[in-house]
Design a protein around this motif. Structure first.
Motif, PDB file in Angstrom:
ATOM      1  N   GLN A 175      -7.074   1.509  11.279  1.00 56.07           N
ATOM      2  CA  GLN A 175      -7.190   2.942  11.065  1.00 56.07           C
ATOM      3  C   GLN A 175      -8.211   3.494  12.059  1.00 56.07           C
ATOM      4  OE1 GLN A 175      -5.307   4.674   8.507  1.00 56.07           O
ATOM      5  NE2 GLN A 175      -4.267   2.703   8.760  1.00 56.07           N
ATOM      6  N   TYR A 176      -8.205   4.825  12.230  1.00 55.06           N
ATOM      7  CA  TYR A 176      -9.139   5.450  13.159  1.00 55.06           C
ATOM      8  C   TYR A 176     -10.494   5.661  12.486  1.00 55.06           C
ATOM      9  CZ  TYR A 176      -4.820   6.233  15.686  1.00 55.06           C
ATOM     10  OH  TYR A 176      -3.629   6.050  16.323  1.00 55.06           O
ATOM     11  N   VAL A 177     -11.029   4.576  11.950  1.00 53.52           N
ATOM     12  CA  VAL A 177     -12.330   4.596  11.300  1.00 53.52           C
ATOM     13  C   VAL A 177     -13.075   3.338  11.723  1.00 53.52           C
ATOM     14  CG1 VAL A 177     -11.653   6.007   9.323  1.00 53.52           C
ATOM     15  CG2 VAL A 177     -11.297   3.538   9.248  1.00 53.52           C
ATOM     16  N   ASP A 178     -14.338   3.238  11.339  1.00 51.71           N
ATOM     17  CA  ASP A 178     -15.179   2.142  11.793  1.00 51.71           C
ATOM     18  C   ASP A 178     -15.000   0.859  10.996  1.00 51.71           C
ATOM     19  OD1 ASP A 178     -16.254   3.761  13.756  1.00 51.71           O
ATOM     20  OD2 ASP A 178     -17.903   4.454  12.462  1.00 51.71           O
ATOM     21  N   ASP A 179     -14.276   0.918   9.871  1.00 56.79           N
ATOM     22  CA  ASP A 179     -14.195  -0.271   9.034  1.00 56.79           C
ATOM     23  C   ASP A 179     -13.059  -1.207   9.442  1.00 56.79           C
ATOM     24  OD1 ASP A 179     -12.097   1.279   8.254  1.00 56.79           O
ATOM     25  OD2 ASP A 179     -12.616   1.346   6.126  1.00 56.79           O
ATOM     26  N   GLY A 180     -12.441  -0.971  10.590  1.00 58.15           N
ATOM     27  CA  GLY A 180     -11.471  -1.923  11.124  1.00 58.15           C
ATOM     28  C   GLY A 180     -10.082  -1.774  10.547  1.00 58.15           C
ATOM     29  N   PHE A 181      -9.709  -2.659   9.601  1.00 55.96           N
ATOM     30  CA  PHE A 181      -8.361  -2.683   9.056  1.00 55.96           C
ATOM     31  C   PHE A 181      -8.334  -2.064   7.665  1.00 55.96           C
ATOM     32  CE2 PHE A 181      -7.872  -5.581  12.466  1.00 55.96           C
ATOM     33  CZ  PHE A 181      -6.522  -5.669  12.735  1.00 55.96           C
ATOM     34  N   SER A 182      -7.169  -1.533   7.312  1.00 63.48           N
ATOM     35  CA  SER A 182      -6.987  -1.025   5.960  1.00 63.48           C
ATOM     36  C   SER A 182      -5.776  -1.702   5.345  1.00 63.48           C
ATOM     37  CB  SER A 182      -6.794   0.490   5.956  1.00 63.48           C
ATOM     38  OG  SER A 182      -5.478   0.834   6.304  1.00 63.48           O
ATOM     39  N   PHE A 183      -5.827  -1.916   4.044  1.00 60.50           N
ATOM     40  CA  PHE A 183      -4.728  -2.521   3.301  1.00 60.50           C
ATOM     41  C   PHE A 183      -3.663  -1.452   3.090  1.00 60.50           C
ATOM     42  CE2 PHE A 183      -2.595  -3.956  -0.549  1.00 60.50           C
ATOM     43  CZ  PHE A 183      -2.394  -5.299  -0.281  1.00 60.50           C
ATOM     44  N   ASP A 184      -2.491  -1.633   3.712  1.00 58.08           N
ATOM     45  CA  ASP A 184      -1.480  -0.599   3.694  1.00 58.08           C
ATOM     46  C   ASP A 184      -0.505  -0.708   2.539  1.00 58.08           C
ATOM     47  OD1 ASP A 184      -2.528   0.560   5.886  1.00 58.08           O
ATOM     48  OD2 ASP A 184      -0.953  -0.030   7.290  1.00 58.08           O
ATOM     49  N   GLU A 185       0.090  -1.888   2.373  1.00 56.72           N
ATOM     50  CA  GLU A 185       1.162  -2.024   1.382  1.00 56.72           C
ATOM     51  C   GLU A 185       1.075  -3.353   0.658  1.00 56.72           C
ATOM     52  OE1 GLU A 185       4.919   0.393   3.360  1.00 56.72           O
ATOM     53  OE2 GLU A 185       4.627  -1.727   3.855  1.00 56.72           O
ATOM     54  N   LEU A 186       1.432  -3.325  -0.612  1.00 52.77           N
ATOM     55  CA  LEU A 186       1.692  -4.525  -1.406  1.00 52.77           C
ATOM     56  C   LEU A 186       3.081  -4.353  -1.975  1.00 52.77           C
ATOM     57  CD1 LEU A 186       0.746  -7.188  -2.700  1.00 52.77           C
ATOM     58  CD2 LEU A 186      -0.149  -5.831  -4.617  1.00 52.77           C
ATOM     59  N   THR A 187       3.989  -5.267  -1.676  1.00 55.05           N
ATOM     60  CA  THR A 187       5.399  -5.070  -2.013  1.00 55.05           C
ATOM     61  C   THR A 187       5.905  -6.142  -2.947  1.00 55.05           C
ATOM     62  OG1 THR A 187       6.211  -6.366  -0.132  1.00 55.05           O
ATOM     63  CG2 THR A 187       5.764  -4.028   0.260  1.00 55.05           C
ATOM     64  N   PHE A 188       6.888  -5.761  -3.761  1.00 53.60           N
ATOM     65  CA  PHE A 188       7.605  -6.684  -4.636  1.00 53.60           C
ATOM     66  C   PHE A 188       9.082  -6.293  -4.604  1.00 53.60           C
ATOM     67  CE2 PHE A 188       3.344  -6.282  -6.360  1.00 53.60           C
ATOM     68  CZ  PHE A 188       2.965  -7.601  -6.532  1.00 53.60           C
ATOM     69  N   GLY A 189       9.948  -7.294  -4.740  1.00 54.74           N
ATOM     70  CA  GLY A 189      11.364  -6.987  -4.758  1.00 54.74           C
ATOM     71  C   GLY A 189      12.156  -8.119  -5.362  1.00 54.74           C
ATOM     72  N   MET A 190      13.392  -7.830  -5.722  1.00 53.82           N
ATOM     73  CA  MET A 190      14.309  -8.857  -6.219  1.00 53.82           C
ATOM     74  C   MET A 190      15.723  -8.466  -5.846  1.00 53.82           C
ATOM     75  SD  MET A 190      14.547  -8.224 -10.314  1.00 53.82           S
ATOM     76  CE  MET A 190      15.872  -9.461 -10.425  1.00 53.82           C
ATOM     77  N   GLY A 191      16.587  -9.440  -5.826  1.00 48.26           N
ATOM     78  CA  GLY A 191      17.973  -9.158  -5.468  1.00 48.26           C
ATOM     79  C   GLY A 191      18.902 -10.203  -6.048  1.00 48.26           C
TER      80      GLY A 191
END
Length: 296
Positions: free
Chosen positions: A280-296
């Motif tokens: 991200q455009y901030v000083d803390d480096g990385f950000s947690f974007d997504e946590l995904t779950f699925g089934m099929g």
């Protein structure tokens, strides 16, 4: 609130430059890859491989197709100004379709990708081919692929756009052609690697004369490992790294994705999960974007 939205919509329509960084974003397609947190470049064994890694279609032995339609930000879409100066809901949506046809020499693929809002739309039309170089598709070998893409963007015509001299002089649509390359390497029956180089030919999408806005170059790299649970069921894990040239700050954005898939009852049921992180455009480096779950 209605006035603020109207002003924002009007400002959007009157914009005279379109940074390619904000166009053709890596939104992802397919329920299975998205369920695995977008870690799919070294798996790429279904029709969605045309998006993630075109070399993956070299694994397919039968004709396969997929269709996807996804309304975005349901219930949160902003109000926009229509041609009658009324506020209406902005129906933002993503649509994707692909078809892969194996032949005796190469596997052929085609895909279409649309992103639409009331004010703006973009599309990608792709044609690709891939070949697997190995003894058998179940053994070790290398898949290579090339893909040609037609990119297009368009701005909806309304009274504000029609009255803007910039759009009158330069139009409201733009097209360009670029290309992708793909590589798939099955090191063992369980371990595979993949890479995809996207937009390797400069594609200028700027409407402004004398201004170049090339669609950013994107590199995907990944590895996948499959563990047989029994004669019929498998557990698969995958990890991807994506590098995207950022034309805004002249840097490279690096994102990480990891996912897992388990198939049970002779692949009758599948469960998936994954996550991804990006800078991200901030000083803390990385950000947690997504946590995904699925089934099929």
């Amino acid at each position: 609130m209605r006035l603020n939205r109207a002003v924002l919509a009007l400002a959007f329509c009157l914009s005279t430059t379109w940074a390619a960084e904000a166009q053709f974003l890596d939104m992802g397609v397919g329920a299975r890859p998205m369920g695995m947190g977008r870690a799919f470049v070294a798996v790429a064994d279904d029709a969605s491989a045309m998006y993630w890694n075109p070399a993956g279609i070299s694994q397919l032995q039968n004709t396969e197709a997929m269709v996807m339609y996804a309304p975005m930000y349901v219930g949160l879409n902003a109000k926009v100004i229509d041609s009658s100066s009324n506020l209406t809901n902005d129906g933002m949506a993503l649509a994707y379709g692909s078809l892969v046809i194996p032949t005796s020499h190469v596997n052929l693929g085609a895909s279409v990708h649309f992103f639409n809002t009331y004010l703006y739309n973009e599309y990608r039309v792709s044609l690709g081919f891939a070949r697997f170089l190995g003894a058998t598709l179940d053994g070790t070998g290398i898949g290579i692929a090339g893909k040609v893409k037609l990119l297009g963007t368009g701005i909806a015509t309304n009274q504000y756009v029609s009255a803007n001299p910039f759009f009158t002089a330069n139009g409201t649509t733009k097209q360009a052609v670029t290309a992708d390359l793909g590589l798939f390497f099955r090191a063992t029956e369980r371990l595979s690697f993949g890479a995809s180089w996207e937009n390797i030919v400069p594609a200028d999408m700027s409407l402004s004369p004398g201004v170049t806005e090339n669609v950013p170059f994107l590199l995907r790299m990944g590895a996948a490992l499959k563990w047989p649970l029994n004669a019929f069921d498998d557990f698969r894990s995958a990890i991807d790294v994506t590098i995207r040239n950022n034309t805004i700050n002249k840097q490279r954005d690096v994102s990480l994705a990891a996912g897992a898939e388990i198939t049970l009852f002779q692949e009758l049921v599948a469960f998936r999960t994954g996550f991804n992180v990006s800078p991200q455009y901030v000083d803390d480096g990385f950000s947690f974007d997504e946590l995904t779950f699925g089934m099929g």
